[in-house]
Design an enzyme around this catalytic site. Structure first.
Site, PDB file in Angstrom:
ATOM      1  N   ASN A   9       0.864  -1.183   0.000  1.00 49.51           N
ATOM      2  CA  ASN A   9       0.000   0.000   0.000  1.00 49.51           C
ATOM      3  C   ASN A   9       0.898   1.230   0.000  1.00 49.51           C
ATOM      4  OD1 ASN A   9      -1.795   2.053   0.548  1.00 49.51           O
ATOM      5  ND2 ASN A   9      -2.326   1.338   2.620  1.00 49.51           N
ATOM      6  N   TRP A  10       0.986   1.858  -1.155  1.00 51.23           N
ATOM      7  CA  TRP A  10       1.921   2.994  -1.292  1.00 51.23           C
ATOM      8  C   TRP A  10       1.407   4.248  -0.602  1.00 51.23           C
ATOM      9  CZ3 TRP A  10       3.393   2.943  -7.254  1.00 51.23           C
ATOM     10  CH2 TRP A  10       3.929   1.678  -7.566  1.00 51.23           C
ATOM     11  N   LYS A  11       0.141   4.257  -0.262  1.00 52.00           N
ATOM     12  CA  LYS A  11      -0.486   5.453   0.332  1.00 52.00           C
ATOM     13  C   LYS A  11      -0.244   6.668  -0.598  1.00 52.00           C
ATOM     14  CE  LYS A  11      -0.164   3.255   4.776  1.00 52.00           C
ATOM     15  NZ  LYS A  11       0.001   3.357   6.234  1.00 52.00           N
ATOM     16  N   HIS A  96      -9.439   1.024   5.730  1.00 52.91           N
ATOM     17  CA  HIS A  96      -8.129   1.324   6.318  1.00 52.91           C
ATOM     18  C   HIS A  96      -8.318   2.354   7.445  1.00 52.91           C
ATOM     19  CE1 HIS A  96      -4.022   2.595   6.849  1.00 52.91           C
ATOM     20  NE2 HIS A  96      -3.647   1.503   6.200  1.00 52.91           N
ATOM     21  N   GLU A  98      -6.622   4.819   8.335  1.00 59.16           N
ATOM     22  CA  GLU A  98      -6.392   6.221   7.962  1.00 59.16           C
ATOM     23  C   GLU A  98      -7.652   6.821   7.327  1.00 59.16           C
ATOM     24  OE1 GLU A  98      -2.822   5.544   5.689  1.00 59.16           O
ATOM     25  OE2 GLU A  98      -1.784   5.017   7.543  1.00 59.16           O
ATOM     26  N   GLU A 168      -4.870  -4.891  11.112  1.00 62.51           N
ATOM     27  CA  GLU A 168      -3.825  -3.869  11.236  1.00 62.51           C
ATOM     28  C   GLU A 168      -4.013  -3.107  12.540  1.00 62.51           C
ATOM     29  OE1 GLU A 168      -2.212  -2.719   7.108  1.00 62.51           O
ATOM     30  OE2 GLU A 168      -3.911  -1.432   7.539  1.00 62.51           O
ATOM     31  N   GLY A 174       2.917   2.416  10.782  1.00 63.10           N
ATOM     32  CA  GLY A 174       3.851   3.520  10.560  1.00 63.10           C
ATOM     33  C   GLY A 174       4.606   3.933  11.810  1.00 63.10           C
ATOM     34  N   SER A 214       3.903  -1.938  10.403  1.00 62.08           N
ATOM     35  CA  SER A 214       5.370  -1.986  10.556  1.00 62.08           C
ATOM     36  C   SER A 214       5.969  -3.343  10.211  1.00 62.08           C
ATOM     37  CB  SER A 214       5.783  -1.552  11.963  1.00 62.08           C
ATOM     38  OG  SER A 214       5.397  -0.218  12.183  1.00 62.08           O
ATOM     39  N   GLY A 235       2.962  -1.086   4.279  1.00 65.16           N
ATOM     40  CA  GLY A 235       2.947   0.338   3.949  1.00 65.16           C
ATOM     41  C   GLY A 235       4.353   0.818   3.617  1.00 65.16           C
ATOM     42  N   GLY A 236       5.012   1.421   4.589  1.00 65.02           N
ATOM     43  CA  GLY A 236       6.339   2.039   4.384  1.00 65.02           C
ATOM     44  C   GLY A 236       7.325   1.152   3.641  1.00 65.02           C
TER      45      GLY A 236
END
Ligand code: PGA
Length: 251
Positions: A9-11, A96, A98, A168, A174, A214, A235-236
């Site tokens: 997930n590149w966000k 998600h 966010e 999650e 993150g 993470s 993610g990251g």
């Protein structure tokens, strides 16, 4: 048997050329494996290009990070599930934390998005997770049960079989704080038992449940080795091809 999936997930990251570069590197450093699905989830604006770039790799599927809760019409700035399907997108990430937190997405909104995705033949990666206060008060099982019962557990068995669940924990997203593999397995086992109770064992055995929060090369192997963890939503670490491909090879 259920599928193993590693999804990136590149966000809201990367410009066009870095996005093209990342896809190229991922494709070059991975090989098609029958039982593992790679999912890339770039921002909307790059989706069509990434679909085209991955066309020769049937094991690499593409996810949108969001979709509209409306079908079509006068909704300025929105992107419909029908549009996503028409450019070759396979999945939509829904729920998600966010989006729940920064865009106030309620269970009703999530249900609309899920229904529209399924009716346009898009599969859904549905995210659930508790925050740190809920975890510290020992409410995490209750919270996850409630999130699932208010949304995906309302689907018919046939529709539910098109859902991938991503657990999650919000406190791990993150933050660099990963759930231990025991904590993750405990929740994944719990989610699988809820699916058995709500549907049946067969559906539960066939549901892919991903861990997200993470996840990185140094912890992926331990997390993925747990019985009820079928991969990750990354993610990251999905923004660097070396990290992402190392996570893929940990499964
Ligand atoms: P992270 O994000 O890997 O950067 O913690 C995971 C996610 O939000 O899907």
């Amino acid at each position: 048997m259920r599928k193993k999936i590693v999804a990136g997930n590149w966000k809201m990251n990367l410009d066009k050329s870095s996005s093209e570069h990342l896809v190229k590197e991922i494709l070059e450093s991975t090989q098609e494996k029958k039982d593992i699905q790679i999912v890339l989830s770039p921002p909307f604006i790059y989706l069509e290009q990434v679909v085209k770039d991955c066309v020769s790799r049937p094991d690499v599927l593409i996810a949108a990070q969001n979709c509209s809760a409306y079908d079509n019409g006068a909704f300025t700035g929105e992107v419909s599930t029908n549009m996503l399907k028409s450019i070759g997108v396979d999945y939509v990430i829904i729920g998600h934390s966010e989006r729940r937190q920064f865009f106030s997405e309620s269970n009703d909104v999530l249900m609309n998005k899920i229904s529209l995705s399924l009716s346009n033949n898009l599969k859904v990666i549905f995210c659930c997770g508790e925050d740190i206060n809920q975890r510290e008060k020992d409410l995490h099982f209750e919270i996850i049960e409630d999130q699932l019962k208010s949304t995906v557990f309302k689907l018919s068995a046939n529709d539910f079989s098109k859902i991938v669940i991503a657990y999650e924990p919000i406190w791990a997203i993150g933050t660099g704080k990963t759930a231990t593999s025991d904590q993750a397995q405990e929740m994944h086992g719990f989610i699988r038992s809820l699916i058995t109770n709500n549907y049946n064992k067969d559906i539960s055995d066939n549901t892919t449940i991903l861990y997200g929060g993470s996840c990185k090369p140094s912890n992926a192997k331990a997390i993925f080795s747990e019985d009820d963890i079928d991969g990750g939503l990354i993610g990251g670490a999905s923004l660097k091809s070396a990290d992402f491909t190392s996570i893929i090879s940990s499964i």
